[in-house]
Write a protein that holds these residues in place. Sequence first.
Motif, short mmCIF file in Angstrom:
data_model
loop_
_atom_site.label_atom_id
_atom_site.label_comp_id
_atom_site.label_asym_id
_atom_site.label_seq_id
_atom_site.Cartn_x
_atom_site.Cartn_y
_atom_site.Cartn_z
N GLU A 180 85.79 -8.63 -25.01
CA GLU A 180 85.68 -7.19 -25.20
C GLU A 180 84.66 -6.60 -24.22
N TYR A 181 83.60 -7.35 -23.95
CA TYR A 181 82.61 -6.93 -22.96
C TYR A 181 83.23 -6.86 -21.57
N MET A 182 84.09 -7.82 -21.26
CA MET A 182 84.70 -7.89 -19.93
C MET A 182 85.83 -6.88 -19.75
N ARG A 183 86.46 -6.50 -20.84
CA ARG A 183 87.68 -5.68 -20.74
C ARG A 183 87.52 -4.44 -19.86
N PRO A 184 86.47 -3.61 -20.03
CA PRO A 184 86.35 -2.44 -19.15
C PRO A 184 85.98 -2.79 -17.71
N ARG A 185 85.62 -4.04 -17.47
CA ARG A 185 85.24 -4.48 -16.13
C ARG A 185 86.41 -5.11 -15.37
#
Length: 352
Positions: A180-185
Amino acid sequence: MAGKAENVQPHDDYGFFGPDSVSWKVWSYPTSLTVGFQRAVVVEELDPALVASVDETRAIRDRPRTRYDRTLRYFAMVVFAGSREMTKAADILVKVHSKGIGIEPLSGEPYDANDPKSQLWIHLTAWHSILYTYEKFGPGKLSEAEETRYWRECAIAAEFQTCDVADIPRDRAGVREYFEYMRPRLVGSDVARSTMDHLLHAEVMLPPTPALFRPVTVLIGRALRIATIATMPQWMREMSGLRQGRLLDRLITPVMKIAFRLPQFNRRVKLALLKRLSPATVPVVAPVLLGIPPSKPITFTPAEARELYGYPKPAEAHLEWRAKQHAKVFEGKQKPSDAGLIESEPILGSIA
């Protein structure tokens, strides 16, 4: 033949996990080095820095077969190889990755394949994909205790990367939080989509096939593609430009469960298939699948192995060489040296 015990050399020791580990249980199942591996390398490409490095080297386009073979061999070495062999491979991989530097075109920021964040993404994507495909197309979910141990072993394996072991999640909830942390990246750029689609055609990674058997190869490649996409969440498919109906998602599961269960009953068949997929990986996995004990039935921690064989932590390895590569690329505006790649051939396999 690769499957004959008399032709298989035992490892020096059990490496870092051993026969009682959950890693051996999961990674030795046929899902791991097939659809699990394919899922890992496909999903990885959504990281802009990683796909920029992959696209710049052109290895998966110009020599997909050898790139596949070498990468699969390294994946297997982490879990199954002896301590000396694996520690040496981890060290040389830092030098190989020193070539993966440049400017990421979307952000204009520099990227480095040895960057700890990039290595964390690669590592967790691999270990998550291997476990997820084992659950979906293999025997099913691990027990709570086994899963806890699996992620603990994942943290041990992370010591062979440049990432910080403290950043490794220790349970499924932590893994979800990381993604979830990586998703917008993550970015489904044109390059990422093209690369993912290329990697989803498994037949490009396989050796030449006689015309008579080519339809079978295409069929297998198609099944692996459907199975890999079936493991990807909807948001990831949309980002990647991959379309697949729910009916195919449902139908492929029992097909793959049966397909993977059959070789699991016969170790020699499993080895024969692996030899077809990745010849360089056979010497790593064969002793484990055939039950050939190592010369010394002991395991090590990565720290013990580094001290024993005289290697630094990956994050601290080849700093002078990496600095020269940076100067050559970012200051001299030249191509990075291939020296690390060439030096890795005796360890990871030929690049020809």
